[in-house]
Scaffold this active site. Structure first.
Site, short mmCIF file in Angstrom:
data_model
loop_
_atom_site.label_atom_id
_atom_site.label_comp_id
_atom_site.label_asym_id
_atom_site.label_seq_id
_atom_site.Cartn_x
_atom_site.Cartn_y
_atom_site.Cartn_z
N ASN A 77 -2.07 30.23 47.20
CA ASN A 77 -1.42 31.49 47.55
C ASN A 77 -2.42 32.65 47.53
OD1 ASN A 77 1.24 30.97 48.16
ND2 ASN A 77 1.90 30.99 46.02
N TYR A 122 13.41 3.96 49.16
CA TYR A 122 13.94 3.61 47.84
C TYR A 122 15.46 3.70 47.83
CZ TYR A 122 9.19 3.62 46.24
OH TYR A 122 7.86 3.31 46.08
N GLU A 146 6.94 25.57 43.14
CA GLU A 146 6.28 24.39 43.71
C GLU A 146 6.66 23.15 42.93
OE1 GLU A 146 5.28 25.66 41.10
OE2 GLU A 146 3.27 25.05 40.50
N1 LIG Z 1 4.00 30.56 48.91
C1 LIG Z 1 4.94 30.42 47.99
N2 LIG Z 1 4.56 30.52 46.69
C2 LIG Z 1 5.51 30.35 45.76
C3 LIG Z 1 6.84 30.14 46.05
N3 LIG Z 1 7.53 30.01 44.88
C4 LIG Z 1 6.65 30.17 43.88
N4 LIG Z 1 5.40 30.38 44.38
C5 LIG Z 1 4.13 30.58 43.73
O1 LIG Z 1 3.76 29.38 43.07
C6 LIG Z 1 2.78 29.74 42.08
C7 LIG Z 1 2.99 28.93 40.83
O2 LIG Z 1 1.88 29.15 40.01
P1 LIG Z 1 1.70 28.49 38.59
O3 LIG Z 1 3.08 28.33 37.93
O4 LIG Z 1 0.70 29.24 37.85
O5 LIG Z 1 1.21 27.06 38.85
P2 LIG Z 1 -0.15 26.50 39.50
O6 LIG Z 1 -1.01 27.57 40.04
O7 LIG Z 1 0.24 25.45 40.52
O8 LIG Z 1 -0.84 25.82 38.34
P3 LIG Z 1 -0.54 24.45 37.75
O9 LIG Z 1 0.90 24.10 38.02
O10 LIG Z 1 -0.76 24.54 36.31
O11 LIG Z 1 -1.42 23.51 38.42
C8 LIG Z 1 2.90 31.25 41.87
O12 LIG Z 1 1.77 31.88 42.42
C9 LIG Z 1 4.16 31.63 42.65
O13 LIG Z 1 4.08 32.93 43.19
C10 LIG Z 1 7.20 30.05 47.42
O14 LIG Z 1 8.33 29.84 47.78
N5 LIG Z 1 6.19 30.18 48.32
#
Ligand SMILES: Nc1nc2c(ncn2[C@@H]2O[C@H](COP(=O)(O)OP(=O)(O)OP(=O)(O)O)[C@@H](O)[C@H]2O)c(=O)[nH]1
Length: 438
Positions: free
Chosen positions: A325, A351, A362
């Protein structure tokens, strides 16, 4: 056990149901035809009754005239004969023959009808032993006379016939039974007036038995002209009924169609609202709300079944998603989420009873039936497919960590998912891009 169906989805209304309109059209058409038939029959009957009334009046005038002759003319003639002023053999058909008088009166009446441009009537007198040969009954007429004798209560026969090819009412009326007074002229010809014998001869019209019906008179009365007027009235009323029926149908169709279109639109909106409420907008996968609605039932069914395979919850989370992002923008992040969603769906479809959810951010969840080996295979397949995808303008590889756990009977849904979540946390702790099985 099946893959979870979200409850209370309104059934899809495919198209406007036209059956009630067809039924209405059928009812209106049947009613119209029935009313037309009854109306036409009534109009025709009433025309025939009017004509029968005309005939009754005519017959009454005839009767009045004959009555006048019998009560006033004949006594004078017999008196003259008695006084010797007239011969005892005197017979003058113009004053003494009922048949002749009736016919002549009718001729005058017929001429008056023609003069006044009124539709023509036809008259016939027929007798089984007629003095005048032109009145001798044909074979068919003889059968009718016999019928009147056999059925004393039969006062008239009527049917539909024609005059010059035009529809006419045919009415046949029996003559009165021969009385002893009739034998003066219809008994033994030796005792009959000489004048009568000279006019008609002594061959026909004599030796009539008393108490028998000798013949009948029949009238043919024009119906065609009277029916023309009735038919015009019928056509006017009929057209009004037809137009009213069409108007009713059009109005009801318009109201019905607009109501059905409103229902169709409403159904579409309800289904869309239902879909939006239970699915994730970005990936099209089922959402957390949907999970909470369907998983409890799935777990109850599983506990009640003797299924040997376990139910697995596999939590999946993109590694370092924040970086994607931050580095490439949210749109690219969205594309990554969509691609992962597609892969999970594609893999899960192999499955048993598999459901894929996006729980938020995510984080994804797959619930399915399987063995530990099959879960490992599933994760590797996801990794393989992720390795193959490329997202425009995104240079970071998409990797996922996963935490899997099998459902323990009697366990609460929360505990089941929590253990999967913990396993995912462990996978992250172990350096990511791996799966931990609890
Ligand atoms: N583009 C997009 N980003 C999203 C959405 N929902 C959540 N996010 C982003 O997903 C990210 C989740 O970040 P983190 O929880 O820190 O997780 P991570 O960076 O994957 O780190 P780890 O899970 O520890 O590997 C955040 O930057 C949120 O803004 C969405 O619908 N779209």
């Amino acid at each position: 056990m099946k893959s979870a169906n979200i409850p209370n989805m309104p059934p899809k209304i495919e198209s406007i149901n036209k059956k009630p309109l067809y039924l209405l059209a059928l009812i209106l058409l049947t009613t119209y035809l029935l009313v037309s038939f009854v109306l036409y029959d009534k109009i025709r009957q009433s025309t025939i009754e009017n004509k029968l009334n005309d005939l009754s009046h005519h017959l009454l005038y005839q009767k009045a005239l004959r009555s006048y002759i019998s009560n006033n003319v004949k006594p004078v003639i017999y008196d003259y004969m008695h006084q010797g002023l007239l011969s005892s053999d005197y017979f003058e058909k113009r004053v003494l023959s009922s048949a002749y008088i009736s016919e002549q009166v009718f001729r005058i009446y017929q001429n008056l009808l023609i003069e006044n441009q009124l539709p023509e009537w036809q008259y016939r007198i027929a007798a089984s032993n007629a003095m005048n040969p032109k009145n001798q009954a044909s074979q068919t007429e003889l059968e009718l006379i016999e019928r009147f004798n056999q059925e004393p209560n039969l006062k008239q026969i009527q049917n539909i016939d024609s005059i010059n090819g035009k529809e006419a009412l045919h009415v046949i009326l029996p003559l009165a039974k021969t009385q002893s007074s009739c034998l003066y002229c219809h008994g033994d010809p030796k005792q009959a007036p000489q004048d009568l014998i000279e006019q008609y001869g002594s061959e026909r019209g004599f030796f009539e038995p008393v108490g028998k019906i000798r013949g009948f008179i029949s009238y043919k009365i024009d119906l065609d002209n009277a029916l023309k007027t009735s038919k015009q009235a019928f056509l006017t009323v009929n057209t009004i009924i037809l137009l009213t029926s069409i108007l009713i149908f059009v109005l009801v169709s318009l109201i019905y169609n607009s109501e059905q279109k409103r229902k169709l639109l409403n159904n579409k909106l309800q289904r869309e609202t239902h879909y939006i409420a239970h699915h994730d907008f970005l990936t099209g996968l089922k959402n957390r709300h949907s999970l909470n609605l369907t998983l409890p039932q799935k777990l109850i069914e599983y506990q009640e079944s003797d299924n040997k395979k376990a139910i697995w919850a596999i939590m999946i989370d993109i590694d370092h998603f924040k970086k994607i992002n931050d580095s490439y923008g949210h749109d690219i992040g969205d594309r990554a989420l969509q691609e992962l969603g597609k892969i999970l769906k594609r893999v899960a479809k192999f499955y048993i009873n598999a459901d894929v959810y996006r729980l938020g951010g995510e984080e994804f969840l797959i619930v399915l039936e399987g063995t530990e080996d099959s879960i490992k295979q599933l994760y590797h397949r996801i990794q393989e497919l992720l390795d193959k995808i490329t997202i425009d303008q995104c240079e970071q590889d998409i990797k996922v960590s996963a935490g899997a756990t099998a459902y323990r009977r009697q366990e609460q849904q929360y505990d089941f998912l929590k253990r999967a979540d913990n396993a995912l946390y462990s996978a992250k702790q172990q350096g990511r891009n791996c799966m931990v099985i609890d």
